[in-house]
Scaffold this motif. Structure first.
Motif, PDB file in Angstrom:
ATOM      1  N   ALA A 116      -2.696   2.830 -11.148  1.00 38.83           N
ATOM      2  CA  ALA A 116      -3.225   3.511 -12.328  1.00 38.83           C
ATOM      3  C   ALA A 116      -4.151   4.662 -11.959  1.00 38.83           C
ATOM      4  O   ALA A 116      -4.317   5.605 -12.730  1.00 38.83           O
ATOM      5  CB  ALA A 116      -3.968   2.521 -13.224  1.00 38.83           C
ATOM      6  N   THR A 117      -4.780   4.591 -10.785  1.00 38.76           N
ATOM      7  CA  THR A 117      -5.722   5.627 -10.339  1.00 38.76           C
ATOM      8  C   THR A 117      -5.477   5.939  -8.870  1.00 38.76           C
ATOM      9  O   THR A 117      -4.818   5.176  -8.160  1.00 38.76           O
ATOM     10  CB  THR A 117      -7.184   5.165 -10.490  1.00 38.76           C
ATOM     11  OG1 THR A 117      -7.408   4.071  -9.596  1.00 38.76           O
ATOM     12  CG2 THR A 117      -7.508   4.758 -11.924  1.00 38.76           C
ATOM     13  N   ALA A 118      -6.050   7.050  -8.427  1.00 36.29           N
ATOM     14  CA  ALA A 118      -5.950   7.410  -7.014  1.00 36.29           C
ATOM     15  C   ALA A 118      -6.656   6.369  -6.147  1.00 36.29           C
ATOM     16  O   ALA A 118      -6.173   6.020  -5.068  1.00 36.29           O
ATOM     17  CB  ALA A 118      -6.554   8.790  -6.784  1.00 36.29           C
ATOM     18  N   GLU A 119      -7.794   5.857  -6.618  1.00 34.31           N
ATOM     19  CA  GLU A 119      -8.503   4.836  -5.841  1.00 34.31           C
ATOM     20  C   GLU A 119      -7.654   3.577  -5.697  1.00 34.31           C
ATOM     21  O   GLU A 119      -7.603   2.983  -4.617  1.00 34.31           O
ATOM     22  CB  GLU A 119      -9.843   4.474  -6.479  1.00 34.31           C
ATOM     23  CG  GLU A 119     -10.586   3.412  -5.691  1.00 34.31           C
ATOM     24  CD  GLU A 119     -11.907   3.005  -6.296  1.00 34.31           C
ATOM     25  OE1 GLU A 119     -12.433   1.956  -5.870  1.00 34.31           O
ATOM     26  OE2 GLU A 119     -12.434   3.713  -7.169  1.00 34.31           O
ATOM     27  N   GLU A 120      -6.989   3.175  -6.755  1.00 30.35           N
ATOM     28  CA  GLU A 120      -6.139   1.987  -6.683  1.00 30.35           C
ATOM     29  C   GLU A 120      -5.004   2.208  -5.684  1.00 30.35           C
ATOM     30  O   GLU A 120      -4.666   1.307  -4.910  1.00 30.35           O
ATOM     31  CB  GLU A 120      -5.583   1.657  -8.073  1.00 30.35           C
ATOM     32  CG  GLU A 120      -4.901   0.313  -8.134  1.00 30.35           C
ATOM     33  CD  GLU A 120      -4.473  -0.072  -9.528  1.00 30.35           C
ATOM     34  OE1 GLU A 120      -4.619  -1.255  -9.852  1.00 30.35           O
ATOM     35  OE2 GLU A 120      -3.989   0.799 -10.296  1.00 30.35           O
ATOM     36  N   LEU A 121      -4.420   3.399  -5.662  1.00 28.74           N
ATOM     37  CA  LEU A 121      -3.376   3.692  -4.684  1.00 28.74           C
ATOM     38  C   LEU A 121      -3.947   3.657  -3.269  1.00 28.74           C
ATOM     39  O   LEU A 121      -3.334   3.088  -2.363  1.00 28.74           O
ATOM     40  CB  LEU A 121      -2.730   5.056  -4.944  1.00 28.74           C
ATOM     41  CG  LEU A 121      -1.669   5.421  -3.901  1.00 28.74           C
ATOM     42  CD1 LEU A 121      -0.478   4.472  -3.972  1.00 28.74           C
ATOM     43  CD2 LEU A 121      -1.226   6.854  -4.054  1.00 28.74           C
ATOM     44  N   MET A 122      -5.134   4.236  -3.073  1.00 30.61           N
ATOM     45  CA  MET A 122      -5.733   4.245  -1.741  1.00 30.61           C
ATOM     46  C   MET A 122      -5.993   2.818  -1.271  1.00 30.61           C
ATOM     47  O   MET A 122      -5.705   2.471  -0.129  1.00 30.61           O
ATOM     48  CB  MET A 122      -7.027   5.054  -1.761  1.00 30.61           C
ATOM     49  CG  MET A 122      -7.516   5.496  -0.402  1.00 30.61           C
ATOM     50  SD  MET A 122      -8.407   4.271   0.551  1.00 30.61           S
ATOM     51  CE  MET A 122      -9.501   3.622  -0.637  1.00 30.61           C
ATOM     52  N   ARG A 123      -6.511   1.959  -2.160  1.00 34.34           N
ATOM     53  CA  ARG A 123      -6.757   0.561  -1.804  1.00 34.34           C
ATOM     54  C   ARG A 123      -5.444  -0.144  -1.446  1.00 34.34           C
ATOM     55  O   ARG A 123      -5.380  -0.897  -0.477  1.00 34.34           O
ATOM     56  CB  ARG A 123      -7.461  -0.167  -2.948  1.00 34.34           C
ATOM     57  CG  ARG A 123      -8.925   0.216  -3.113  1.00 34.34           C
ATOM     58  CD  ARG A 123      -9.586  -0.586  -4.253  1.00 34.34           C
ATOM     59  NE  ARG A 123     -10.983  -0.286  -4.369  1.00 34.34           N
ATOM     60  CZ  ARG A 123     -11.941  -0.797  -3.587  1.00 34.34           C
ATOM     61  NH1 ARG A 123     -11.637  -1.656  -2.642  1.00 34.34           N
ATOM     62  NH2 ARG A 123     -13.200  -0.455  -3.763  1.00 34.34           N
ATOM     63  N   SER A 124      -4.391   0.132  -2.211  1.00 35.87           N
ATOM     64  CA  SER A 124      -3.104  -0.503  -1.919  1.00 35.87           C
ATOM     65  C   SER A 124      -2.533   0.002  -0.597  1.00 35.87           C
ATOM     66  O   SER A 124      -1.885  -0.750   0.135  1.00 35.87           O
ATOM     67  CB  SER A 124      -2.112  -0.274  -3.055  1.00 35.87           C
ATOM     68  OG  SER A 124      -1.667   1.066  -3.114  1.00 35.87           O
ATOM     69  N   ARG A 125      -2.780   1.250  -0.266  1.00 33.27           N
ATOM     70  CA  ARG A 125      -2.304   1.775   1.028  1.00 33.27           C
ATOM     71  C   ARG A 125      -3.053   1.111   2.181  1.00 33.27           C
ATOM     72  O   ARG A 125      -2.469   0.824   3.221  1.00 33.27           O
ATOM     73  CB  ARG A 125      -2.443   3.307   1.069  1.00 33.27           C
ATOM     74  CG  ARG A 125      -1.378   4.006   0.212  1.00 33.27           C
ATOM     75  CD  ARG A 125      -1.510   5.516   0.249  1.00 33.27           C
ATOM     76  NE  ARG A 125      -1.509   6.071   1.591  1.00 33.27           N
ATOM     77  CZ  ARG A 125      -0.419   6.298   2.329  1.00 33.27           C
ATOM     78  NH1 ARG A 125       0.773   6.033   1.838  1.00 33.27           N
ATOM     79  NH2 ARG A 125      -0.522   6.811   3.540  1.00 33.27           N
ATOM     80  N   PHE A 126      -4.351   0.844   2.001  1.00 37.60           N
ATOM     81  CA  PHE A 126      -5.086   0.106   3.028  1.00 37.60           C
ATOM     82  C   PHE A 126      -4.474  -1.287   3.203  1.00 37.60           C
ATOM     83  O   PHE A 126      -4.234  -1.741   4.319  1.00 37.60           O
ATOM     84  CB  PHE A 126      -6.575  -0.005   2.672  1.00 37.60           C
ATOM     85  CG  PHE A 126      -7.355  -0.838   3.655  1.00 37.60           C
ATOM     86  CD1 PHE A 126      -7.799  -0.295   4.847  1.00 37.60           C
ATOM     87  CD2 PHE A 126      -7.626  -2.173   3.401  1.00 37.60           C
ATOM     88  CE1 PHE A 126      -8.498  -1.067   5.771  1.00 37.60           C
ATOM     89  CE2 PHE A 126      -8.325  -2.950   4.303  1.00 37.60           C
ATOM     90  CZ  PHE A 126      -8.765  -2.391   5.495  1.00 37.60           C
ATOM     91  N   THR A 127      -4.208  -1.957   2.080  1.00 35.89           N
ATOM     92  CA  THR A 127      -3.604  -3.290   2.129  1.00 35.89           C
ATOM     93  C   THR A 127      -2.237  -3.220   2.799  1.00 35.89           C
ATOM     94  O   THR A 127      -1.870  -4.110   3.576  1.00 35.89           O
ATOM     95  CB  THR A 127      -3.505  -3.889   0.715  1.00 35.89           C
ATOM     96  OG1 THR A 127      -4.830  -3.989   0.182  1.00 35.89           O
ATOM     97  CG2 THR A 127      -2.862  -5.257   0.723  1.00 35.89           C
ATOM     98  N   ALA A 128      -1.469  -2.162   2.548  1.00 29.94           N
ATOM     99  CA  ALA A 128      -0.167  -1.993   3.196  1.00 29.94           C
ATOM    100  C   ALA A 128      -0.325  -1.830   4.703  1.00 29.94           C
ATOM    101  O   ALA A 128       0.495  -2.340   5.476  1.00 29.94           O
ATOM    102  CB  ALA A 128       0.570  -0.800   2.599  1.00 29.94           C
ATOM    103  N   HIS A 129      -1.385  -1.150   5.138  1.00 29.22           N
ATOM    104  CA  HIS A 129      -1.646  -1.043   6.579  1.00 29.22           C
ATOM    105  C   HIS A 129      -1.933  -2.420   7.161  1.00 29.22           C
ATOM    106  O   HIS A 129      -1.434  -2.764   8.237  1.00 29.22           O
ATOM    107  CB  HIS A 129      -2.824  -0.109   6.855  1.00 29.22           C
ATOM    108  CG  HIS A 129      -2.460   1.337   6.873  1.00 29.22           C
ATOM    109  ND1 HIS A 129      -1.765   1.920   7.894  1.00 29.22           N
ATOM    110  CD2 HIS A 129      -2.695   2.326   5.974  1.00 29.22           C
ATOM    111  CE1 HIS A 129      -1.589   3.196   7.653  1.00 29.22           C
ATOM    112  NE2 HIS A 129      -2.152   3.475   6.476  1.00 29.22           N
ATOM    113  N   VAL A 130      -2.734  -3.226   6.457  1.00 32.35           N
ATOM    114  CA  VAL A 130      -3.041  -4.580   6.922  1.00 32.35           C
ATOM    115  C   VAL A 130      -1.761  -5.407   7.011  1.00 32.35           C
ATOM    116  O   VAL A 130      -1.544  -6.149   7.968  1.00 32.35           O
ATOM    117  CB  VAL A 130      -4.075  -5.266   5.998  1.00 32.35           C
ATOM    118  CG1 VAL A 130      -4.257  -6.734   6.364  1.00 32.35           C
ATOM    119  CG2 VAL A 130      -5.412  -4.534   6.055  1.00 32.35           C
ATOM    120  N   ALA A 131      -0.888  -5.264   6.013  1.00 34.55           N
ATOM    121  CA  ALA A 131       0.351  -6.039   5.936  1.00 34.55           C
ATOM    122  C   ALA A 131       1.480  -5.447   6.778  1.00 34.55           C
ATOM    123  O   ALA A 131       2.556  -6.034   6.867  1.00 34.55           O
ATOM    124  CB  ALA A 131       0.812  -6.136   4.486  1.00 34.55           C
TER     125      ALA A 131
END
Length: 173
Positions: A40-55
């Motif tokens: 929904a927001t750029a911050e939410e996308l950035m957080r999900s990209r961090f999680t994708a790096h972890v995963a």
């Protein structure tokens, strides 16, 4: 001597999300990585990209990066991975129009030498209703801005000599 924190485990259903939001993975980044919901927001996308790096979810990183979002994903044979430990979002700022935003954050990782921070300000663009990471605007911390008033050439010198600044300490500056 303090020990370095452990790397985050791969995100799992029912567990706290890796992005540090305080929410469960199922209610936070999980639906974004699964493709059932868009950020929904750029911050939410950035957080999900961090999680994708972890995963190690490289297809998601590919789909959410502007220059590669519409290209087919071709995985590397042995992608390098970092042991991510945490994420701190410092700021989420709107850009010059409603479809641009900036996120200032620090992503921490650990190696044999200890914990390190990757601090960055990134640009995000909304295209066709989807937020995409487009580029790094700045690496490292934000520039320091002095809050002290600037001394003018004809102001009294701040050293207390009673002389004008231009006849005293300006040459030493």
């Amino acid at each position: 001597m303090a020990t370095a924190p452990n790397a985050l485990p791969s995100p799992q259903s029912g567990q706290p999300c890796s992005c540090g939001s305080g929410r469960r993975y199922d209610d936070c980044c999980g639906p974004l990585l699964a493709g059932t919901r868009a950020a929904a927001t750029a911050e939410e996308l950035m957080r999900s990209r961090f999680t994708a790096h972890v995963a190690c979810d490289y297809p998601y990183l590919h789909r959410t990066y502007g220059p590669t979002a519409k290209l087919p994903f071709i995985g590397e044979e042995d992608p390098s991975t970092l042991a991510w430990t945490r994420l701190v979002v410092h700021a989420h700022e709107p850009g010059g129009n409603p479809d641009t935003a900036f996120v200032d954050f620090s992503a921490y990782f650990v190696d044999e030498a200890g914990e390190h921070a990757l601090q960055e300000k990134s640009e995000f663009q909304r295209s066709e209703g989807r937020w995409l990471y487009t580029r790094t605007v700045r690496m490292g911390p934000a520039p320091f801005k002095s809050v002290a008033p600037k001394v003018g050439r004809n102001d009294p010198c701040p050293c207390g000599s009673g002389k004008k600044y231009k006849h005293c300490c300006i040459a030493k500056a």
